[in-house]
Scaffold this motif. Structure first.
Motif: not given
Ligand SMILES: [Zn+2]
Length: 224
Positions: A147, A152, A154, A157, A160-161, A168, A170, A181-182, A217, A221
């Motif tokens: 990213i 980023y 929500r 994200l 991206l999904r 992904a 960060t 995933w992150l 974080r 998110r």
């Protein structure tokens, strides 16, 4: 999650001399060849460390690739589809060479834009066209991204999904859990030295600092 099962993701941006003017703030993550080699030598036997590259700088192929291969290291390169062939950047052939050399190639988007502030047209470029261009060059489907600017929320994200992204990265710092995933990463800094390397690779931040990072974080998110 135990400490032994966690990993450390590093991010390299540019290395050595470049013939393009740097963007504002970009000099803070630019390292010398010597600093880069110092980091590689420190991680060569570390199976818990993963190396990634952002921004598709020419130094990825000219400086990093031979030094990685020399040490038997693999890395993942996140390139910018819209800047290929521009001064100081990787050319299309460079992306092919990375893939041929056994490196993993993913997307850092199209034009190094903040993904929280995209028009719908830019969104298609960043999360669809970029994947097609890079995928055609490296011969496989691109589903992994870094990213830009670590920016980023929500909505990002979610998009991206929707775009089928399977991983992904960060710039949140600290350790990460393999397979998540992150993935948080730690950027090499222009002033890195042995102390920095020890801190990032072996340091266990104090509990209050870990709690602060976890809270930051969670905020990123979930924010809208
Ligand atoms: Zn970047």
């Amino acid at each position: 999650m135990t400490l032994t099962r966690s990993i450390i993701n590093l991010t390299v941006h540019g290395i050595g001399d470049t013939d393009r003017p740097l963007d504002p703030g970009e000099d803070t993550t630019w390292v010398s060849v010597k600093q880069f080699e110092q980091v590689l030598d420190a991680v060569v036997d570390r199976r818990d460390v993963r190396i990634t590259f952002d921004d598709g700088n020419a130094s990825d192929v000219e400086i990093a690739l031979p030094r990685l291969l020399e040490r038997g290291l693999r890395a993942e390169f996140f390139v910018l589809a819209g800047l290929l062939g521009k001064p100081g950047r990787l050319a299309a052939d460079g992306v092919k060479e990375l893939a041929r050399s056994g490196m993993r190639v993913g997307s850092h988007g199209w034009g190094h834009r903040d993904w929280r502030r995209l028009s719908s047209e830019q969104h298609d470029q960043e999360l669809s066209a970029a994947h097609t261009v890079i995928g055609d060059l490296c011969g496989h489907l691109v589903t992994r991204v870094a990213i830009p600017f670590g920016s980023y929320d929500r909505h990002v994200l979610g998009r991206l999904r929707q775009a089928g992204v399977t991983c992904a990265y960060t710039s949140d710092g600290g350790r990460a859990t393999p397979g998540q995933w992150l993935q948080a990463r730690n950027s090499l800094r222009h002033d890195l030295d042995e102390g920095w390397i020890r801190r990032v690779l072996d340091g266990r931040p104090a509990l209050p600092q870990r709690a602060r990072k976890a809270a930051a974080r969670l905020y990123k998110r979930t924010r809208g």
